[in-house]
Write an enzyme that holds these catalytic residues in place. Structure first.
Site, PDB file in Angstrom:
ATOM      1  N   SER A 206     -10.691 -71.918  45.942  1.00  0.00           N
ATOM      2  CA  SER A 206      -9.833 -70.801  44.614  1.00  0.00           C
ATOM      3  C   SER A 206     -10.484 -70.501  43.771  1.00  0.00           C
ATOM      4  CB  SER A 206      -8.834 -71.338  44.595  1.00  0.00           C
ATOM      5  OG  SER A 206      -8.410 -71.155  43.672  1.00  0.00           O
TER       6      SER A 206
ATOM      7  N   HIS B 242     -10.466 -67.874  48.184  1.00  0.00           N
ATOM      8  CA  HIS B 242      -9.192 -67.688  47.767  1.00  0.00           C
ATOM      9  C   HIS B 242      -8.909 -66.850  46.516  1.00  0.00           C
ATOM     10  CE1 HIS B 242      -5.251 -69.106  48.572  1.00  0.00           C
ATOM     11  NE2 HIS B 242      -5.214 -69.230  46.858  1.00  0.00           N
TER      12      HIS B 242
ATOM     13  N   ASP C 216      -6.332 -66.583  43.977  1.00  0.00           N
ATOM     14  CA  ASP C 216      -4.817 -66.079  43.167  1.00  0.00           C
ATOM     15  C   ASP C 216      -4.462 -65.487  41.770  1.00  0.00           C
ATOM     16  OD1 ASP C 216      -3.773 -69.087  44.386  1.00  0.00           O
ATOM     17  OD2 ASP C 216      -5.453 -70.302  43.069  1.00  0.00           O
TER      18      ASP C 216
ATOM     19  N   MET D 152      -0.903 -64.709  39.722  1.00  0.00           N
ATOM     20  CA  MET D 152      -0.196 -64.537  38.863  1.00  0.00           C
ATOM     21  C   MET D 152       0.181 -64.205  37.798  1.00  0.00           C
ATOM     22  SD  MET D 152      -1.322 -68.185  38.059  1.00  0.00           S
ATOM     23  CE  MET D 152      -2.371 -69.532  39.488  1.00  0.00           C
TER      24      MET D 152
ATOM     25  N   HIS E  64      -3.509 -64.659  47.418  1.00  0.00           N
ATOM     26  CA  HIS E  64      -2.223 -64.918  46.993  1.00  0.00           C
ATOM     27  C   HIS E  64      -1.860 -64.692  46.039  1.00  0.00           C
ATOM     28  CE1 HIS E  64      -0.542 -69.554  46.839  1.00  0.00           C
ATOM     29  NE2 HIS E  64       0.130 -68.658  46.834  1.00  0.00           N
TER      30      HIS E  64
ATOM     31  N   MET F 159       1.340 -64.883  43.606  1.00  0.00           N
ATOM     32  CA  MET F 159       2.290 -65.770  43.188  1.00  0.00           C
ATOM     33  C   MET F 159       2.709 -64.918  41.949  1.00  0.00           C
ATOM     34  SD  MET F 159       0.812 -68.618  42.559  1.00  0.00           S
ATOM     35  CE  MET F 159      -1.245 -68.055  42.626  1.00  0.00           C
TER      36      MET F 159
ATOM     37  N   MET G 184       2.653 -74.676  50.097  1.00  0.00           N
ATOM     38  CA  MET G 184       2.225 -75.547  47.932  1.00  0.00           C
ATOM     39  C   MET G 184       2.400 -76.690  47.911  1.00  0.00           C
ATOM     40  SD  MET G 184       1.266 -72.640  47.005  1.00  0.00           S
ATOM     41  CE  MET G 184       0.709 -73.434  45.096  1.00  0.00           C
TER      42      MET G 184
ATOM     43  N   ASP H 294      -1.996 -75.627  49.720  1.00  0.00           N
ATOM     44  CA  ASP H 294      -2.848 -75.178  48.819  1.00  0.00           C
ATOM     45  C   ASP H 294      -1.781 -75.772  47.872  1.00  0.00           C
ATOM     46  OD1 ASP H 294      -3.681 -74.472  46.768  1.00  0.00           O
ATOM     47  OD2 ASP H 294      -3.153 -71.894  46.770  1.00  0.00           O
TER      48      ASP H 294
HETATM   49  C1  DX5 Z   1      -1.899 -72.801  42.117  1.00  0.00           C
HETATM   50  C2  DX5 Z   1      -2.955 -72.200  42.896  1.00  0.00           C
HETATM   51  C3  DX5 Z   1      -4.354 -72.885  43.936  1.00  0.00           C
HETATM   52  C4  DX5 Z   1      -4.830 -73.621  42.676  1.00  0.00           C
HETATM   53  C5  DX5 Z   1      -5.447 -74.357  43.858  1.00  0.00           C
HETATM   54  O1  DX5 Z   1      -1.046 -72.036  41.773  1.00  0.00           O
HETATM   55  O2  DX5 Z   1      -1.794 -71.450  43.630  1.00  0.00           O
HETATM   56  O3  DX5 Z   1      -4.516 -72.133  44.922  1.00  0.00           O
HETATM   57  O4  DX5 Z   1      -5.156 -73.067  42.251  1.00  0.00           O
HETATM   58  O5  DX5 Z   1      -6.110 -75.754  42.547  1.00  0.00           O
HETATM   59  P1  DX5 Z   1      -5.971 -76.894  42.753  1.00  0.00           P
HETATM   60  O6  DX5 Z   1      -6.807 -77.152  43.695  1.00  0.00           O
HETATM   61  O7  DX5 Z   1      -7.874 -77.238  41.710  1.00  0.00           O
HETATM   62  O8  DX5 Z   1      -4.828 -77.759  43.445  1.00  0.00           O
HETATM   63 ZN    ZN Z   2      -3.192 -70.212  45.823  1.00  0.00          ZN
END
Ligand code: DX5
Ligand code: ZN
Length: 213
Positions: free
Chosen positions: A9, A34, A36, A38, A67, A69, A139, A174
């Site tokens: 990520s 990956h 993320d 948000m 991903h 979110m 998750m 994840d």
């Molecule tokens: C959390 C994200 C993850 C996150 C994982 O909301 O979806 O992808 O970056 O990070 P670690 O491995 O630090 O938990």
């Molecule tokens: Zn993620």
């Protein structure tokens, strides 16, 4: 033994040097990147949008695992698909009654489809969809931030989903993945692992990635 796709990520990477960060991941044996996304609504944090994905696509030779979110994912799928996402994962909780529509929309761009569930969502809720997606993302932390603690009870969902599958899809986990939690997930049948904090705080990225397989 099936292949384990490691998807670092970039949430934990240096955003001022994303091109170098991607090259480093490629050189260290990552399978995917990956990303993320948000929106400050579905989760409290705001991160990366489609223009950044488009820029990452120019410099990445490995697939972009995006991903989402975000609320109303159907509104943004086109942008992320055209930006070059290779896999788009949306959240079941954000899709309301539009799940099949969203799956079809992602597929219409020839992009692989993932569906994700948060820690408090039961695996049964997505059983009707697991045979029509390419990946399920479980998750193991509350989405929103990197560096949180792995919730082992959520990992049981890997088994539950596996037992209901009629075809071979990827089961990705994840949140809080490190060498030890990766093993728990692999033993339950996970075939893809996302990791942020563990990889970016390690002194040797290549070894750290290898330790997740
Ligand atoms: C959390 C994200 C993850 C996150 C994982 O909301 O979806 O992808 O970056 O990070 P670690 O491995 O630090 O938990
Ligand atoms: Zn993620």
């Amino acid at each position: 033994m099936s292949k384990i796709y490691i998807s670092p990520s970039i949430l934990s990477s240096d955003f001022a040097n994303l091109e170098n960060e991607i090259k480093k991941l490629e050189n260290c044996g990552a399978d995917w990147v990956h990303v993320d996304v948000m929106d400050g609504h579905f989760v409290p944090n705001i991160t990366i949008g489609a223009p950044v994905v488009k820029a990452l696509k120019r410099v990445s030779s490995i697939p972009l695992d995006v991903h989402l979110m975000i609320e109303n994912p159907e509104k943004y799928i086109k942008d992320f698909a055209l930006a070059g996402a290779d896999i788009i994962t949306f959240h079941y909780e954000a899709a309301k009654n539009k799940i099949v529509e969203i799956i079809d929309l992602i597929r219409s761009y020839n992009v692989k489809v993932g569906i994700s569930i948060k820690p408090n969502t039961k695996s049964e809720e997505i059983f009707p969809y697991i045979d029509i997606v390419d990946m399920v993302l479980i998750m193991t932390v509350e989405p929103g931030f990197g560096g949180q603690k792995f919730m082992e009870n959520c990992a049981l969902k890997i088994k539950e989903i596996k037992s209901q599958l009629n075809k071979n899809i990827i089961i990705q986990v994840d949140g809080g993945i490190n060498k030890d939690t990766a093993k728990i997930c692999r033993d339950y049948g996970a075939t893809s692992l996302v990791a942020g904090n563990y990889l970016y705080t390690s002194s040797n990225m290549k070894e750290a990635i290898a330790s997740l397989r």
